[in-house]
Design a protein around this motif. Structure first.
Motif, short mmCIF file in Angstrom:
data_model
loop_
_atom_site.label_atom_id
_atom_site.label_comp_id
_atom_site.label_asym_id
_atom_site.label_seq_id
_atom_site.Cartn_x
_atom_site.Cartn_y
_atom_site.Cartn_z
N GLU A 193 3.13 10.64 -6.92
CA GLU A 193 3.97 11.17 -8.00
C GLU A 193 3.11 11.54 -9.21
O GLU A 193 3.35 12.55 -9.86
N LEU A 194 2.13 10.72 -9.51
CA LEU A 194 1.28 10.96 -10.67
C LEU A 194 0.26 12.08 -10.43
O LEU A 194 -0.04 12.85 -11.33
N HIS A 195 -0.29 12.11 -9.22
CA HIS A 195 -1.36 13.05 -8.89
C HIS A 195 -1.10 13.68 -7.52
O HIS A 195 -1.77 13.35 -6.54
N PRO A 196 -0.14 14.59 -7.42
CA PRO A 196 0.25 15.14 -6.12
C PRO A 196 -0.91 15.82 -5.37
O PRO A 196 -0.98 15.74 -4.16
N LEU B 67 0.83 -1.21 0.00
CA LEU B 67 0.00 0.00 0.00
C LEU B 67 0.86 1.26 0.00
O LEU B 67 0.59 2.21 -0.75
N GLU B 68 1.90 1.28 0.82
CA GLU B 68 2.79 2.44 0.88
C GLU B 68 3.47 2.68 -0.47
O GLU B 68 3.58 3.82 -0.93
N ARG B 69 3.91 1.61 -1.11
CA ARG B 69 4.56 1.73 -2.41
C ARG B 69 3.58 2.25 -3.47
O ARG B 69 3.90 3.16 -4.25
N GLU B 70 2.37 1.71 -3.49
CA GLU B 70 1.38 2.13 -4.47
C GLU B 70 0.96 3.58 -4.27
O GLU B 70 0.82 4.34 -5.23
N TYR B 71 0.75 3.98 -3.01
CA TYR B 71 0.37 5.37 -2.75
C TYR B 71 1.51 6.33 -3.08
O TYR B 71 1.25 7.45 -3.52
N ALA B 72 2.74 5.91 -2.90
CA ALA B 72 3.88 6.75 -3.29
C ALA B 72 3.86 6.99 -4.80
O ALA B 72 4.09 8.11 -5.26
#
Length: 86
Positions: free
Chosen positions: A79-82, A70-75
């Motif tokens: 990046e894509l949608h700050p 989850l942490e990796r995906e949200y990171a």
């Protein structure tokens, strides 16, 4: 049926003002609640975000390896949608 499910999702979203409220509305709506929550949840998160306190309450019950995913995906989403995933 998919069209009925979509109508139910839109109804749940329209009755809500937060992610948590939307999940509650989906749950009490009845029927196929897991599908309603699975569809309405990401939409509600985009509309209102998820309260950090709710996340903090949920994290202890999630296996550490899933928390890492989850942490990796949200990171990546940040990046894509700050603005969306601040």
């Amino acid at each position: 049926r998919a069209d009925e499910t979509l109508c139910d999702v839109v109804s749940c979203l329209a009755e809500s003002t937060s992610f948590e409220e939307c999940m509650r509305v989906c749950f009490y709506h009845g029927g196929d609640t897991d599908t309603l929550c699975a569809i309405a949840g990401p939409l509600a998160e985009c509309l209102w975000g998820i309260d950090p306190d709710l996340v903090a309450q949920a994290l202890p019950g999630i296996p550490p390896e899933l928390v890492a995913v989850l942490e990796r995906e949200y990171a990546q989403l940040r990046e894509l949608h700050p603005r969306l995933f601040a």
